[in-house]
Design a protein around this motif. Structure first.
Motif: not given
Length: 154
Positions: A90-96, A98-108
């Motif tokens: 999970r990474t925070e959204c730079a322009d918002d 309150r928002g966050a991104y979810v990214t699949v990892t290499l392991q995922g």
């Protein structure tokens, strides 16, 4: 004026209850296979499948929540468990803030790549192989129609 309900006919009730029961059984059986062989829950697989369908393997949490039709709290708790196992980040959204991104990892990605062939085989054996091509097309059309109508109600 009468506000009495439009009760379901026998056939309507059979269709509705059958749909619910079929969904429960299919989700349970495919989930058992994923858990037993790959250590992924059905929910893990669903999240990973959605993330790997999009370019970059990344979605805003609000988009993922909407796509899965999950409450935000359910998604947050589930993603926390997946993050502990290294499947997503999970990474925070730079322009918002309150928002966050979810990214699949290499392991995922590796986990879903390993599980996908068995999952597809299960879907075929438990579901698709029992239907004719015409029934599959009709079911796809019905699903699209109902989901479209429900999404317009949001």
């Amino acid at each position: 004026m009468s506000d009495s309900p439009r009760w379901l006919t026998t056939t309507e009730e059979r269709a509705w209850r059958g749909l619910l029961r079929m969904n429960d059984v299919l989700v349970n059986r495919t989930g058992r296979s994923l858990q037993g062989e790959f250590g992924l829950s059905g929910a893990d697989y669903t999240v990973l499948a959605e993330l790997t369908r999009v370019p970059g393997g990344r979605l805003r949490m609000v988009e993922l929540s909407r796509t899965l039709a999950w409450e935000k709290s359910r998604l947050s708790h589930h993603l926390a468990r997946m993050m502990k196992r290294g499947l997503v980040e999970r990474t925070e959204c730079a322009d918002d803030r309150r928002g966050a991104y979810v990214t699949v990892t290499l392991q995922g990605r590796e986990a879903i790549a390993a599980a996908a062939p068995q999952h597809v085989a299960d879907v075929r054996a438990l579901f698709l192989d029992h239907l004719t091509p015409g029934q599959i097309t009709l079911l796809a059309e019905i699903s699209d129609l109902v989901l479209e109508k429900l999404s317009s109600d949001d």
